[in-house]
Design an enzyme around this catalytic site. Structure first.
Site, PDB file in Angstrom:
ATOM      1  N   ASP A 119       0.819  -1.214   0.000  1.00 52.25           N
ATOM      2  CA  ASP A 119       0.000   0.000   0.000  1.00 52.25           C
ATOM      3  C   ASP A 119       0.850   1.260   0.000  1.00 52.25           C
ATOM      4  O   ASP A 119       2.044   1.242   0.310  1.00 52.25           O
ATOM      5  CB  ASP A 119      -0.956   0.020   1.199  1.00 52.25           C
ATOM      6  CG  ASP A 119      -0.227   0.027   2.542  1.00 52.25           C
ATOM      7  OD1 ASP A 119       0.777  -0.686   2.673  1.00 52.25           O
ATOM      8  OD2 ASP A 119      -0.681   0.743   3.462  1.00 52.25           O
ATOM      9  N   GLU A 135      -0.151  -1.079   5.680  1.00 53.34           N
ATOM     10  CA  GLU A 135       0.919  -0.690   6.590  1.00 53.34           C
ATOM     11  C   GLU A 135       0.872   0.790   6.919  1.00 53.34           C
ATOM     12  O   GLU A 135       1.315   1.198   7.994  1.00 53.34           O
ATOM     13  CB  GLU A 135       2.273  -1.043   5.962  1.00 53.34           C
ATOM     14  CG  GLU A 135       3.471  -0.914   6.894  1.00 53.34           C
ATOM     15  CD  GLU A 135       4.105   0.479   6.907  1.00 53.34           C
ATOM     16  OE1 GLU A 135       4.944   0.746   7.786  1.00 53.34           O
ATOM     17  OE2 GLU A 135       3.762   1.305   6.034  1.00 53.34           O
TER      18      GLU A 135
END
Length: 367
Positions: free
Chosen positions: A73, A132
Site C-alpha cells: 500500500d 501498513e
C-alpha cells in the site's frame, strides 16, 4: 495491466508497480497481480493468498530461512501516478511516483529475485502485505502474525523499507501519552475567578524543552531517543478561561528499553506536576541482532559491494514484529526515507540496481 513481469529489470518492475494505484484499503488489484505473477513466473514456491496479503515460501530443506517482506500500500496519491523518469542536474536517473520510495522499489527487488535466483543458499519466505500506512489494527502483517504465525518463522527478516541501500538495523520503539490538566472555567473579563488549564501546561512544555535525549550504542548502531510534544489542545471560546487542556507527547526510545520501562521513564520526566497521565499508544522497538550468522552474511554482502554499511533505524517499522519473535530483522531497500510520502517522491534507479545486486549475492552465497 493484466500482468507484471518479474524477470524484467527491477527498475522497470518498480515503475510497473507504481503505476498500479494501491492506496491503503485498496490493494486488491495489486495483490492479485503479484499473486498471479508469483504463481506463473516462479518455481518451487508454496503460494498462499490471505485477504490482500500474498505469501510465498520454498521448502528446499536448507539450513537457514530468510524472510523478505514489503507492504503493497501507499499513502494517498498526490498527482504522482503514473510514474515518470527524470534525469537530474547531476546526470542521475530518477524514478518519480507515489510509492517509488515507500516501498514499491523494495517490493520490486524482492519479486525480481524470487523469479531469478535459481539456487538460493537459504530457504525463502516472501510476504507482500496491505495496510501498513494506516492504523496498526489493519496491518496485514499483523494479521499474519495472529492468524498464520508459522509463516513468520525464519533466521533473518529483511523489510524492504527505504534505507538508501544501507542496512538499518532494528528500530526504535514508540510511545504516546496524553498529559491533561484541569482548571476552573470563568469569564475572561474576570480571569482571576478562574484557573486557566492551558497555563498549567507551561511546566510540562518547559520540561520537554529542557529534555536531554539519550544516545545508546547497540551492536555498533547508535540510537538517539527523542521526547516531543506533538499536539496541544485546549480552549472553549474567545471569552472563556478554559478548565481543561491537554498535550500529546511522543517518546521514541532505543530498543534496549521495554515499553514498560519507556512508560516509567516518561512518568519520571513529569514527576511532581499536577496532571493526568494516559498512555494512548505504544509499540516496542527491535534490537539490531547483527551478531546472528544470517545477519553477518548480509552485512558481508553489502560491504563486498562497497555500499553504505550499517546504521540504526530511528523510526518504528514492522521489524519489531519479527524481533518480538526472536528473529533478527533489518530494514534494507532503495530510496531515501526522507522522501517517503512526499509529492515529489522519487528513487535513484541506480539504488534499485545496487540493492538487487547486493541481495542477489547474499541469497546465492556469492559474497
Amino acid at each position: 495491466m493484466t500482468t507484471i513481469d518479474l524477470r524484467a529489470d527491477p527498475v522497470a518492475l518498480t515503475a510497473a508497480l507504481v503505476d498500479i494505484e494501491s492506496v491503503s484499503r485498496d490493494e486488491e488489484r495489486i495483490a492479485t497481480l503479484v499473486e498471479r505473477a508469483l504463481r506463473e513466473q516462479t518455481v518451487g514456491f508454496e503460494i498462499l493468498r490471505h485477504g490482500n496479503v500474498v505469501l510465498a515460501r520454498t521448502h528446499h530443506g536448507l539450513p537457514t530461512r530468510v524472510i523478505m517482506a514489503g507492504h503493497l500500500d501507499t499513502v494517498p496519491i498526490a498527482d504522482n501516478v503514473p510514474s515518470r523518469f527524470v534525469v537530474d542536474d547531476a546526470g542521475l536517473k530518477m524514478l518519480y511516483g507515489c510509492g517509488s520510495v515507500d516501498m514499491k522499489s523494495g517490493d520490486a527487488v524482492f519479486l525480481h529475485l524470487a523469479a531469478t535466483v535459481a539456487e538460493p543458499v537459504h530457504d525463502l519466505t516472501l510476504i507482500f502485505y496491505d495496510c501498513e500506512e494506516i492504523a496498526s489494527e489493519f496491518n496485514g502483517l499483523g494479521h499474519i502474525e495472529r492468524e498464520l504465525p508459522e509463516w513468520l518463522a525464519g533466521d533473518l527478516a529483511i523489510l524492504g523499507e527505504p534505507s538508501g541501500g544501507w542496512i538499518e538495523a532494528g528500530c526504535q520503539g514508540t510511545l504516546r501519552v496524553r498529559l491533561s490538566t484541569a482548571g476552573l472555567r470563568a469569564h475572561s473579563a474576570r480571569a482571576w475567578l478562574g484557573d486557566n488549564a492551558i497555563h498549567r501546561l507551561a511546566p510540562i512544555l518547559q520540561r520537554l524543552a529542557e529534555y536531554k535525549a539519550r544516545e545508546v550504542d547497540i551492536d555498533g548502531c547508535v540510537y538517539r531517543e527523542g521526547l516531543s510534544a506533538v499536539r496541544v489542545s485546549g480552549g472553549v471560546a474567545g471569552n472563556v478561561v478554559p478548565d481543561a487542556a491537554e498535550v500529546d507527547v511522543n517518546f521514541r526510545f532505543a530498543p534496549d528499553r521495554t515499553v514498560d520501562q519507556a512508560v516509567d521513564h516518561v512518568r519520571a520526566v513529569f514527576d511532581g506536576l499536577d496532571l493526568t497521565f494516559e498512555v494512548t499508544d505504544s509499540a516496542p522497538g527491535a534490537l539490531p541482532g547483527l551478531t546472528a550468522p544470517a545477519a553477518k552474511d548480509l552485512i558481508a554482502s553489502v560491504h563486498s559491494h562497497g555500499a553504505g554499511g550499517v546504521r540504526a533505524k530511528y523510526g518504528w517499522t514492522d521489524v519489531s514484529r519479527f524481533a518480538a519473535r526472536g528473529i533478527p530483522a533489518v530494514n534494507f531497500g532503495p530510496g531515501d526515507p526522507n522522501l517517503a510520502h512526499k509529492r515529489d517522491e522519487h528513487v535513484p534507479t541506480a539504488q534499485i540496481t545496487a540493492v538487487t545486486a547486493m541481495l542477489r549475492s547474499y541469497l546465492t552465497g556469492a559474497v
